[in-house]
Design a protein around this motif. Structure first.
Motif, PDB file in Angstrom:
ATOM      1  N   ALA A 183       0.820  -1.211   0.000  1.00  0.00           N
ATOM      2  CA  ALA A 183       0.000   0.000   0.000  1.00  0.00           C
ATOM      3  C   ALA A 183       0.857   1.265   0.000  1.00  0.00           C
ATOM      4  O   ALA A 183       0.549   2.239  -0.711  1.00  0.00           O
ATOM      5  CB  ALA A 183      -0.938  -0.001   1.205  1.00  0.00           C
ATOM      6  N   VAL A 184       1.936   1.249   0.781  1.00  0.00           N
ATOM      7  CA  VAL A 184       2.820   2.425   0.833  1.00  0.00           C
ATOM      8  C   VAL A 184       3.542   2.605  -0.499  1.00  0.00           C
ATOM      9  O   VAL A 184       3.683   3.737  -0.993  1.00  0.00           O
ATOM     10  CB  VAL A 184       3.830   2.306   1.986  1.00  0.00           C
ATOM     11  N   ARG A 185       3.988   1.531  -1.100  1.00  0.00           N
ATOM     12  CA  ARG A 185       4.660   1.642  -2.407  1.00  0.00           C
ATOM     13  C   ARG A 185       3.708   2.224  -3.451  1.00  0.00           C
ATOM     14  O   ARG A 185       4.109   3.046  -4.274  1.00  0.00           O
ATOM     15  CB  ARG A 185       5.177   0.272  -2.845  1.00  0.00           C
ATOM     16  N   GLN A 186       2.466   1.828  -3.408  1.00  0.00           N
ATOM     17  CA  GLN A 186       1.486   2.379  -4.347  1.00  0.00           C
ATOM     18  C   GLN A 186       1.312   3.878  -4.116  1.00  0.00           C
ATOM     19  O   GLN A 186       1.236   4.664  -5.062  1.00  0.00           O
ATOM     20  CB  GLN A 186       0.150   1.657  -4.186  1.00  0.00           C
ATOM     21  N   GLU A 187       1.262   4.269  -2.847  1.00  0.00           N
ATOM     22  CA  GLU A 187       1.131   5.689  -2.506  1.00  0.00           C
ATOM     23  C   GLU A 187       2.340   6.483  -3.009  1.00  0.00           C
ATOM     24  O   GLU A 187       2.194   7.596  -3.535  1.00  0.00           O
ATOM     25  CB  GLU A 187       1.007   5.842  -0.983  1.00  0.00           C
ATOM     26  N   LEU A 188       3.520   5.919  -2.858  1.00  0.00           N
ATOM     27  CA  LEU A 188       4.740   6.569  -3.344  1.00  0.00           C
ATOM     28  C   LEU A 188       4.721   6.705  -4.864  1.00  0.00           C
ATOM     29  O   LEU A 188       5.141   7.735  -5.414  1.00  0.00           O
ATOM     30  CB  LEU A 188       5.969   5.756  -2.922  1.00  0.00           C
ATOM     31  N   ASP A 189       4.250   5.691  -5.532  1.00  0.00           N
ATOM     32  CA  ASP A 189       4.173   5.707  -6.992  1.00  0.00           C
ATOM     33  C   ASP A 189       3.224   6.811  -7.468  1.00  0.00           C
ATOM     34  O   ASP A 189       3.516   7.526  -8.431  1.00  0.00           O
ATOM     35  CB  ASP A 189       3.699   4.334  -7.476  1.00  0.00           C
ATOM     36  N   TYR A 190       2.103   6.968  -6.763  1.00  0.00           N
ATOM     37  CA  TYR A 190       1.093   7.957  -7.149  1.00  0.00           C
ATOM     38  C   TYR A 190       1.460   9.379  -6.724  1.00  0.00           C
ATOM     39  O   TYR A 190       1.079  10.348  -7.374  1.00  0.00           O
ATOM     40  CB  TYR A 190      -0.267   7.607  -6.525  1.00  0.00           C
TER      41      TYR A 190
END
Length: 227
Positions: free
Chosen positions: A127-134
């Motif tokens: 979830a955090v990696r997705q947030e960083l990507d976005y």
């Protein structure tokens, strides 16, 4: 304002050198006094942190402190005690996996303040990696701000040597996506820990960590809403 006593750091230094059950038993009174000193400091620290961090509400110093006893069952290191005091402020208490604020007290200039997210479970990591990507630019603005870098330098944490599954190595966020933990860590000298200004030093460091924690906790809270 509570000031950490020199006897607290000297106990922790001595414990690091004499880490046996026999020695600890003989110096139990010193341990009790040092732990009480640390908890008194934490009680006052919470009063300050509550002014800007809701997670600090309804907590007490004694609830923040990790046990001094080490779990040696699966470790090659059989020393029975930690050689430091550690305390963690976060929503859900010290055993929570959410981002928070950590204070590490040890002798011989080994103390530090830290914060962020420490080895989250796989679903939280994703979830955090997705947030960083976005939201890469938002994250960079936080960790590249002078308020952050002047205390913590760059973001720290173990990183993958390869590219995380589902991401391209050319991704603009790949440097941060490789992290398994995202932390700010600020070393503290014994002189600082024993000074009258130590409380404010910790409070200011926690304030500087708050934007990072707020960024990291958002996708984890969103996970909860989706479930």
């Amino acid at each position: 304002m509570h000031i950490i006593q020199p006897s607290t750091l000297s106990f922790l230094s001595d414990l690091a050198e004499h880490n046996t059950r026999e020695w600890f038993g003989e110096h139990k009174q010193r341990y009790d006094a040092a732990r009480k000193d640390f908890i008194c400091f934490l009680d006052e620290l919470l009063q300050e942190v509550q002014l800007f961090e809701p997670a600090a509400h309804n907590q007490q110093g004694k609830d923040l402190v990790f046990r001094i006893y080490r779990d040696v069952r699966f470790s090659n290191d059989k020393r029975p005690y930690k050689d430091h005091f550690g305390a963690y402020i976060t929503e859900g208490g010290r055993k929570s996996t959410l981002p928070g604020y950590y204070l590490h007290l040890a002798g011989k200039n080994q103390s530090f303040v830290a914060g962020g997210l420490w080895y989250p479970p796989a679903d939280q990591l994703k979830a955090v990696r997705q947030e960083l990507d976005y939201n890469l630019e938002e994250f960079k603005a936080i960790v590249e701000a002078k308020e952050f870098t002047s205390r913590f330098g760059a973001v720290q944490g173990e990183q993958l040597k390869t590219t995380p599954k589902g991401y391209d190595k050319e991704n603009p966020a790949i440097h941060y996506l490789r992290f398994k933990s995202w932390n700010g860590i600020m070393p503290l000298s014994d002189e600082t820990v024993l000074s009258a200004g130590f409380m404010q030093e910790v409070v200011n460091a926690f304030k500087a960590l708050k934007p990072l924690n707020d960024f990291l906790v958002q996708p984890l809270k969103d996970m909860g809403k989706a479930e």
